[in-house]
Design a protein around this motif. Structure first.
Motif, PDB file in Angstrom:
ATOM      1  N   ALA A  82      -0.952 -13.185  -4.640  1.00  0.00           N
ATOM      2  CA  ALA A  82      -2.163 -13.657  -5.316  1.00  0.00           C
ATOM      3  C   ALA A  82      -2.759 -12.490  -6.086  1.00  0.00           C
ATOM      4  CB  ALA A  82      -3.164 -14.190  -4.286  1.00  0.00           C
ATOM      5  N   SER A  83      -3.664 -12.752  -6.980  1.00  0.00           N
ATOM      6  CA  SER A  83      -4.448 -11.748  -7.717  1.00  0.00           C
ATOM      7  C   SER A  83      -3.701 -11.114  -8.878  1.00  0.00           C
ATOM      8  CB  SER A  83      -4.961 -10.621  -6.803  1.00  0.00           C
ATOM      9  OG  SER A  83      -4.071  -9.512  -6.787  1.00  0.00           O
ATOM     10  N   ILE A 110      -7.340  -8.954  -1.197  1.00  0.00           N
ATOM     11  CA  ILE A 110      -7.264  -9.617  -2.503  1.00  0.00           C
ATOM     12  C   ILE A 110      -5.826 -10.043  -2.770  1.00  0.00           C
ATOM     13  CG2 ILE A 110      -7.649  -9.315  -4.993  1.00  0.00           C
ATOM     14  CD1 ILE A 110      -9.660  -7.078  -4.282  1.00  0.00           C
ATOM     15  N   LYS A 111      -4.866  -9.207  -2.334  1.00  0.00           N
ATOM     16  CA  LYS A 111      -3.467  -9.446  -2.672  1.00  0.00           C
ATOM     17  C   LYS A 111      -2.729 -10.315  -1.652  1.00  0.00           C
ATOM     18  CE  LYS A 111      -1.513  -5.826  -4.623  1.00  0.00           C
ATOM     19  NZ  LYS A 111      -1.087  -4.413  -4.772  1.00  0.00           N
ATOM     20  N   TYR A 112      -3.202 -10.315  -0.416  1.00  0.00           N
ATOM     21  CA  TYR A 112      -2.568 -11.108   0.654  1.00  0.00           C
ATOM     22  C   TYR A 112      -3.656 -11.930   1.353  1.00  0.00           C
ATOM     23  CZ  TYR A 112       0.865  -7.534  -0.381  1.00  0.00           C
ATOM     24  OH  TYR A 112       1.722  -6.685  -1.041  1.00  0.00           O
ATOM     25  N   PRO A 113      -4.314 -12.830   0.623  1.00  0.00           N
ATOM     26  CA  PRO A 113      -5.515 -13.468   1.197  1.00  0.00           C
ATOM     27  C   PRO A 113      -5.249 -14.360   2.412  1.00  0.00           C
ATOM     28  CG  PRO A 113      -4.925 -14.465  -0.929  1.00  0.00           C
ATOM     29  CD  PRO A 113      -4.064 -13.244  -0.770  1.00  0.00           C
ATOM     30  N   ASP A 140      -7.557  -2.990  -1.218  1.00  0.00           N
ATOM     31  CA  ASP A 140      -7.343  -4.222  -2.001  1.00  0.00           C
ATOM     32  C   ASP A 140      -6.410  -5.220  -1.310  1.00  0.00           C
ATOM     33  OD1 ASP A 140      -5.031  -2.758  -2.247  1.00  0.00           O
ATOM     34  OD2 ASP A 140      -4.905  -2.873  -4.433  1.00  0.00           O
ATOM     35  N   LYS A 141      -6.006  -4.952  -0.090  1.00  0.00           N
ATOM     36  CA  LYS A 141      -5.033  -5.833   0.566  1.00  0.00           C
ATOM     37  C   LYS A 141      -5.535  -7.276   0.763  1.00  0.00           C
ATOM     38  CE  LYS A 141      -2.040  -2.864   0.099  1.00  0.00           C
ATOM     39  NZ  LYS A 141      -2.857  -2.359  -1.004  1.00  0.00           N
ATOM     40  N   GLY A 198       0.773  -1.238   0.000  1.00  0.00           N
ATOM     41  CA  GLY A 198       0.000   0.000   0.000  1.00  0.00           C
ATOM     42  C   GLY A 198       0.802   1.284   0.000  1.00  0.00           C
ATOM     43  N   PRO A 221      -4.895   4.135   4.685  1.00  0.00           N
ATOM     44  CA  PRO A 221      -3.992   4.592   3.614  1.00  0.00           C
ATOM     45  C   PRO A 221      -3.380   3.460   2.782  1.00  0.00           C
ATOM     46  CG  PRO A 221      -3.528   5.745   5.669  1.00  0.00           C
ATOM     47  CD  PRO A 221      -4.476   4.642   5.994  1.00  0.00           C
ATOM     48  N   GLU A 222      -3.407   2.222   3.278  1.00  0.00           N
ATOM     49  CA  GLU A 222      -2.865   1.094   2.500  1.00  0.00           C
ATOM     50  C   GLU A 222      -3.722   0.740   1.296  1.00  0.00           C
ATOM     51  OE1 GLU A 222      -1.967  -2.420   5.034  1.00  0.00           O
ATOM     52  OE2 GLU A 222      -2.251  -0.980   6.642  1.00  0.00           O
TER      53      GLU A 222
END
Lengths: 222, 222
Positions: free
Chosen positions: A68-69, B152-155, B149-150, A40, B145-146
């Motif tokens: 992922a993604s 989705i990316k770090y499930p 979508d976190k 982020g 602020p991150e």
């Protein structure tokens, strides 16, 4: 001691593949930037801002690393000439891109027509510090909301960076971040580092960052 | 396949040490929370806010995990009854706390006089997902602020959390973060997760988070 040896072997194998990647890039006169940060901090945003400004002058490709993604790859595919997605999956590969992944990705890119490659690493301030990829320059992004103590807590990645991009400077009125103290800490670890203060939201500072990339591309042996 | 076996062995060894840690904690009626997040999301701030509110009712200890430095331990030592610092050093240990580090740290804490332990993990959304420590609850902090979508990316880290604390909600006017969409993504990975929306700066939402901890401590088998 066995564990340390295994790690040593992995890192040495990685370095020799990275050296091969660098040779391949140099042969095709392609300049590659390894973009690293915490989750982020703005890796994708910086790549988008930079590509938008430089794409009329350069053919730009992006290698997107994610656990992922494909959300980041989807964001950049309109701006970049070519995009390759790498999903790093589960441990132990997941916490960083490694040179072997880049070797594979380079096979899917039209290197003879490419000038500049952004390699967007996995969002992590620890593992990517250990793995060279064959890049020409190593870039770390720190964003203001993360706080100014990150170089104290994650020194390795800052010690080894060619440039540190301080992103989200439009947050300065809302956060407690001492830019001078941050720069001082990083310089203590890494006296030759370059700093760029930018906002990928407003575009502030991006021009100077783009100029630096063009200068480095013109003098790759500096 | 050799590498996968080694990783499997490390994870299995970690789980058996974690089970011993949990037994030791239960014997002494100590409740332990593993606090995980990206760098700068607010792990130390959440621990400080929570400790300030609960220290009149509970004896609270903190185990601070960092790659380098003792800056977080110094911040919490005025609030907590006892603090142990773990510096995880270089790869491969550096990217997460592991159960063996907690086993050592527990030897330095007065368990018979302790009610609650905060374990502040290394700032990382990847490696800590793989290593159980013996904790009773796994907490992930995501800050506005991150970006939303976190998950989705770090499930993995979200899929395995007992609670997700959405921090820095005072930034809502300044950032593009869709709280409903974020919660929806996390619930897709993890339907039984609890959410807390807080600001460790203003104190908003901390009361409800503290109440949840007290409830969980009263009913540890839930």
């Amino acid at each position: 001691m066995k564990k340390i040896e295994i790690v040593q072997n992995i890192l040495e194998a990685n370095e020799s593949i990275a050296a091969r990647n660098k040779q391949l890039l140099d042969k095709h006169k392609v300049f590659a930037l390894n973009i690293m940060s915490a989750p982020g901090a703005g890796k994708t945003s910086l790549i988008l801002q930079t590509t938008a400004r430089l794409k009329s002058r350069l053919n730009i490709a992006v290698i997107e690393g994610d656990v992922a993604s494909t959300v980041d790859a989807e964001k950049v595919e309109n701006e970049a000439m070519a995009v390759v997605q790498i999903n790093t999956g589960k441990m132990p590969e997941s916490c960083s891109l490694i040179a072997a992944m880049i070797e594979q990705a380079l096979k899917d890119l039209p290197l003879e027509d490419t000038d500049l490659i952004f390699i967007e690493n996995v969002g992590n301030l620890i593992c990517p510090a250990e793995f060279v990829l064959g890049e020409h320059k190593r870039i770390v992004i720190s964003s203001l909301p993360e706080g100014d103590d990150k170089p104290i807590k994650y020194p390795m990645i800052f010690a080894d960076a060619d440039a540190v991009v301080i992103n989200k400077i439009d947050f300065l009125p809302y956060v407690d971040f001492d830019i001078l103290s941050f720069r001082h800490t990083v310089e203590g670890l890494n006296p030759r580092v370059k700093f760029f203060e930018v906002s990928c939201k407003t575009g502030e500072g991006i021009e100077r960052w783009c100029s630096w990339i063009l200068e480095e591309m013109a003098n790759p042996l500096q």
